[in-house]
Design a protein around this motif. Sequence first.
Motif, short mmCIF file in Angstrom:
data_model
loop_
_atom_site.label_atom_id
_atom_site.label_comp_id
_atom_site.label_asym_id
_atom_site.label_seq_id
_atom_site.Cartn_x
_atom_site.Cartn_y
_atom_site.Cartn_z
N ASP A 185 0.81 -1.23 0.00
CA ASP A 185 0.00 0.00 0.00
C ASP A 185 0.84 1.27 0.00
O ASP A 185 0.47 2.27 0.62
N LYS A 186 1.96 1.25 -0.70
CA LYS A 186 2.83 2.43 -0.73
C LYS A 186 2.42 3.43 -1.81
O LYS A 186 2.82 4.59 -1.75
N SER A 421 4.23 -3.24 9.73
CA SER A 421 3.50 -2.28 8.89
C SER A 421 2.38 -2.97 8.13
O SER A 421 1.26 -2.46 8.04
N LEU A 422 2.67 -4.16 7.58
CA LEU A 422 1.66 -4.90 6.83
C LEU A 422 0.53 -5.34 7.76
O LEU A 422 -0.66 -5.25 7.40
N LEU A 423 0.88 -5.82 8.95
CA LEU A 423 -0.14 -6.20 9.93
C LEU A 423 -1.01 -5.00 10.29
O LEU A 423 -2.25 -5.11 10.35
N SER A 424 -0.40 -3.85 10.50
CA SER A 424 -1.14 -2.64 10.88
C SER A 424 -2.10 -2.22 9.78
O SER A 424 -3.25 -1.84 10.06
N LYS A 425 -1.64 -2.27 8.54
CA LYS A 425 -2.51 -1.88 7.42
C LYS A 425 -3.69 -2.84 7.28
O LYS A 425 -4.83 -2.41 7.06
N HIS A 426 -3.44 -4.13 7.43
CA HIS A 426 -4.52 -5.11 7.34
C HIS A 426 -5.48 -4.98 8.53
O HIS A 426 -6.69 -5.14 8.37
N SER A 430 -9.54 -4.12 8.37
CA SER A 430 -10.53 -4.98 9.03
C SER A 430 -11.34 -4.19 10.05
O SER A 430 -12.55 -4.37 10.18
N PHE A 431 -10.67 -3.29 10.79
CA PHE A 431 -11.38 -2.48 11.79
C PHE A 431 -12.39 -1.56 11.12
O PHE A 431 -13.52 -1.40 11.61
N VAL A 461 4.66 1.86 14.82
CA VAL A 461 4.43 2.22 13.42
C VAL A 461 3.15 3.04 13.31
O VAL A 461 2.19 2.79 14.04
N GLY A 462 3.15 4.02 12.42
CA GLY A 462 1.98 4.86 12.18
C GLY A 462 1.45 4.64 10.77
O GLY A 462 2.21 4.62 9.81
N ILE A 463 0.13 4.45 10.65
CA ILE A 463 -0.52 4.15 9.38
C ILE A 463 -1.55 5.24 9.07
O ILE A 463 -2.36 5.57 9.93
N PRO A 464 -1.54 5.82 7.86
CA PRO A 464 -2.52 6.87 7.52
C PRO A 464 -3.94 6.30 7.43
O PRO A 464 -4.11 5.08 7.36
N PRO A 465 -4.96 7.16 7.43
CA PRO A 465 -6.35 6.68 7.39
C PRO A 465 -6.65 5.82 6.17
O PRO A 465 -6.05 6.01 5.10
#
Length: 520
Positions: A185-186, A421-426, A430-431, A461-465
């Motif tokens: 998702d880059k 990062s991949l876990l956070s994005k997934h 899901s959330f 790690v920080g993930i955008p909306p």
Amino acid sequence: MFVSDFRKEFYEVVQSQRVLLFVASDVDALCACKILQALFQCDHVQYTLVPVSGWQELETAFLEHKEQIKLLIKQDDDLEVPAYEDIFRDEEEDEEHSGNDSDGSEPSEKRTRLEEEIVEQTMRRRQQREWEARRRDILFDYEQYEYHGTSSAMVMFELAWMLSKDLNDMLWWAIVGLTDQWVQDKITQMKYVTDVGVLQRHVSRHNHRNEDEENTLSVDCTRISFEYDLRLALYQHWSLHDSLCNTSYTAARFKLWSVHGQKRLQEFLADMGLPLKQVKQKFQAMDISLKENLREMIEESANKFGMKDMRMQTFSIHFGFKHKFLASDVVFATMSLMESPEKDGSGTDHFIQALDSLSRSNLDKLYHGLELAKKQLRATQQTIASCLCTNLVISQGPFLYCSLMEGTPDVMLFCRPASLSLLSKHLLKSFVCSTKNRRCKLLPLVMAAPLSVEHGTVTVVGIPPETDSSDRKNFFGRAFEKAAESTSSRMLHNHFDLSVIELKAEDRSKFLDALVSLLS
């Protein structure tokens, strides 16, 4: 250093030198490295390869070799940011010119000329304000956000094409590099589709064969083809059921962490008319009659269940008639090899193993990577289910926060930056699918996982909306820096991805409080 002509200002300069090649620990960088290695081999260029996972290793490697390094710096005036004086003339200068232009004409002519000059100066001042405002916006955007451009592997392939040394293997590495950006998702969907179109033309050029005896393909040849394939992870090397359960897209849409979600999956399989016995065995062992129309069947049923993007543009590669891989398969396998939790080797060993897996002569390593990737994907979905079922994802106001505790199953799989990062994005996807709170659907996510129990550190790690209009710009890099500075938190910004940091577990509470107040 700005490079306007990649061939003359980069390759022809290093071609006559011994090259020190620093390579980051991500799949796109590995693919770019493979292309450069092939070019260096063609031109007999000597090089030393040094893998670096972060800024500290890069600095250490630089200091070790600094006596032999020559910095190549080229000043190009056309590429510099223009100075204010180069764009807007000074008002006093204008007045001097207007004074010199006086030639004793009639007062009415002077008045007309003066009015024209006033209008011109007013327009120039307006242009100046607009230019300065635009400049401030560009600099703010550049300094505040982190985002990704064109794949490094694609840039290197373009270089090989300009040199007329591009090969099918190089093209495949460029495809894998682009797919890595999409998997993680880059880049935006539009950027991905645009770059796929560029590579598709090269695929047609390299893999065009006439069906006659003179152009028959050898048994062990490499063939790359463009496909609209299923958006299912590793399904051709797994069972269809396991792939559906462990792909982020389908797991989030079905909400497979709930009983209702499991029922919806059964309904989906029933709608396709696929027996469970067939679905739960390896894809290669499924009946040929079912596999022939499988993609169309899945896409048709997916549309009924609200999954409009079940098929995607991608590429596949055939090594002879036995081995076939999608580009995403290679990305998952290489990433798993590089971030392997196995303790039988160092980080450099894992890097070399991942690099070797990209060569068709090392298919055994690629298949080993696929097995590791399956474990990683299973652990990812199990962790997501655990986080959602136990309400570990909480709203902190301006962002969502989730922390993995020590002792959580498979927690050590997620201490590395790419995996976390991949876990956070997934997890965020899901959330968003599970929550009914509209405000929470628009929030970014901050996630923490234990890194070292001995040193008492965590990876954050920080993930955008997660929104349809998301431009993939990440603002957490600068936000993390400011929050740490204001609270004197012991933080290490070592990774090339600025949205990933290492933090002392003791400082986590005050760091989060500062981050909340900063982003509120």
